[in-house]
Motif scaffolding. Structure first.
Motif, short mmCIF file in Angstrom:
data_model
loop_
_atom_site.label_atom_id
_atom_site.label_comp_id
_atom_site.label_asym_id
_atom_site.label_seq_id
_atom_site.Cartn_x
_atom_site.Cartn_y
_atom_site.Cartn_z
N ALA A 1 -7.98 1.84 -6.63
CA ALA A 1 -8.08 0.40 -6.39
C ALA A 1 -6.89 -0.34 -7.00
CB ALA A 1 -9.39 -0.16 -6.95
N HIS A 2 -6.26 0.27 -7.98
CA HIS A 2 -5.07 -0.33 -8.59
C HIS A 2 -3.88 -0.16 -7.67
CE1 HIS A 2 -5.85 -1.80 -12.69
NE2 HIS A 2 -6.97 -1.13 -12.48
N PRO A 3 -3.03 -1.18 -7.58
CA PRO A 3 -1.87 -1.07 -6.71
C PRO A 3 -0.85 -0.08 -7.28
CG PRO A 3 -1.76 -3.09 -7.97
CD PRO A 3 -3.09 -2.46 -8.27
N ARG A 4 -0.09 0.47 -6.41
CA ARG A 4 0.99 1.36 -6.79
C ARG A 4 2.03 0.57 -7.59
NH1 ARG A 4 4.72 4.92 -2.94
NH2 ARG A 4 3.99 6.93 -3.70
N LEU A 5 2.57 1.16 -8.62
CA LEU A 5 3.59 0.46 -9.41
C LEU A 5 4.83 0.21 -8.56
CD1 LEU A 5 3.60 2.02 -12.97
CD2 LEU A 5 2.62 -0.11 -12.20
N GLY A 6 5.30 -1.02 -8.63
CA GLY A 6 6.51 -1.39 -7.91
C GLY A 6 6.28 -1.66 -6.44
N ALA A 7 5.04 -1.64 -5.99
CA ALA A 7 4.76 -1.89 -4.57
C ALA A 7 5.24 -3.29 -4.18
CB ALA A 7 3.27 -1.74 -4.30
N LYS A 8 5.77 -3.40 -2.97
CA LYS A 8 6.26 -4.69 -2.50
C LYS A 8 5.11 -5.68 -2.28
CE LYS A 8 10.58 -3.37 -0.31
NZ LYS A 8 10.94 -2.08 -0.59
N LYS A 9 4.00 -5.18 -1.77
CA LYS A 9 2.85 -6.04 -1.50
C LYS A 9 1.72 -5.65 -2.45
CE LYS A 9 -0.24 -7.59 2.19
NZ LYS A 9 -1.42 -7.67 1.39
N VAL A 10 1.35 -6.59 -3.31
CA VAL A 10 0.27 -6.39 -4.26
C VAL A 10 -0.75 -7.51 -4.02
CG1 VAL A 10 -0.35 -6.29 -6.71
CG2 VAL A 10 1.82 -5.31 -5.93
N ASP A 11 -1.98 -7.13 -3.66
CA ASP A 11 -2.99 -8.12 -3.31
C ASP A 11 -3.47 -8.94 -4.51
OD1 ASP A 11 -2.94 -7.39 -0.63
OD2 ASP A 11 -4.47 -5.84 -0.92
N SER A 12 -3.63 -8.31 -5.64
CA SER A 12 -4.17 -8.98 -6.82
C SER A 12 -3.10 -9.86 -7.46
CB SER A 12 -4.65 -7.92 -7.80
OG SER A 12 -4.74 -8.43 -9.10
N LYS A 13 -3.44 -11.13 -7.69
CA LYS A 13 -2.51 -12.05 -8.34
C LYS A 13 -2.16 -11.55 -9.75
CE LYS A 13 -1.86 -16.79 -9.80
NZ LYS A 13 -2.43 -18.10 -10.01
N GLN A 14 -3.18 -11.02 -10.45
CA GLN A 14 -2.95 -10.52 -11.81
C GLN A 14 -1.96 -9.35 -11.78
OE1 GLN A 14 -5.79 -11.47 -10.48
NE2 GLN A 14 -7.39 -11.72 -11.96
N SER A 15 -2.18 -8.38 -10.90
CA SER A 15 -1.28 -7.23 -10.83
C SER A 15 0.12 -7.65 -10.44
CB SER A 15 -1.80 -6.19 -9.82
OG SER A 15 -2.89 -5.49 -10.36
N SER A 16 0.22 -8.59 -9.54
CA SER A 16 1.53 -9.08 -9.12
C SER A 16 2.30 -9.66 -10.31
CB SER A 16 1.35 -10.14 -8.03
OG SER A 16 2.59 -10.62 -7.61
N GLU A 17 1.63 -10.47 -11.12
CA GLU A 17 2.26 -11.04 -12.32
C GLU A 17 2.64 -9.95 -13.31
OE1 GLU A 17 3.20 -14.17 -13.52
OE2 GLU A 17 3.02 -14.64 -11.38
#
Length: 168
Positions: free
Chosen positions: A72-88
């Motif tokens: 469920a966690h996004p891949r590190l360095g992914a261009k598209k990250v759904d979660s605002k927290q992960s993106s930050e």
């Protein structure tokens, strides 16, 4: 965006999914795991997060469920990250030279090839890309799947506690 008072968790279970999505990442498997253990009262979000991490650790031998939670966690360095927290949290990984981005992508592919069904999860929060890639390399070289599942859960716990401190 903020967390409701911790008391609302036991008094209004409908808040559970929103809270889990904010602290961890949206994941129906995690929601089902935690919802089946409530109602229970917690005195703080760190206590609730420790409880959730312990529940995840209890699933470490259930490959299907633990893979869904970790993935469920996004891949590190992914261009598209759904979660605002992960993106930050991953902002530091989005900057830099294209060559470094390609190295991170290669490491992600190698990690996921070595640990099929898992995703590399680490507490990033502004850490330099080189430090994160060094950690990823060490974990790939260690080659211990069980240790990886536990490391991912520990990282998820640390990430959630950091998020909670910012969302209260």
């Amino acid at each position: 965006m903020s967390l409701p008072p911790i008391a609302s968790l036991s008094s209004s279970p409908e808040h559970l999914q929103k809270i889990l999505d904010l602290l961890f990442e949206p994941c129906p498997t995690l929601y089902t795991l935690i919802a089946s253990s409530l109602p229970r009262t917690f005195s703080s979000y760190p206590e609730f997060i420790d409880f959730a991490a312990d529940k995840m650790l209890s699933l470490v031998d259930d490959e299907d469920k633990i893979q869904k939670i970790i993935a469920a966690h996004p891949r590190l360095g992914a261009k598209k990250v759904d979660s605002k927290q992960s993106s930050e949290e991953q902002k530091s990984l989005q900057q830099g030279a294209e060559e470094e981005k390609r190295k991170l992508e290669k490491l992600n592919n190698e990690y996921e090839g070595k640990f099929e069904g898992l995703r590399y999860v680490v507490f990033v929060a502004g850490r330099p890309r080189e430090e994160v890639m060094k950690d990823m390399r060490e974990r790939i070289d260690r080659g211990d799947r069980e240790a990886e599942k536990k490391a991912a859960i520990k990282a998820m716990r640390d990430i959630a506690k950091d998020r909670a401190s910012k969302l209260q």
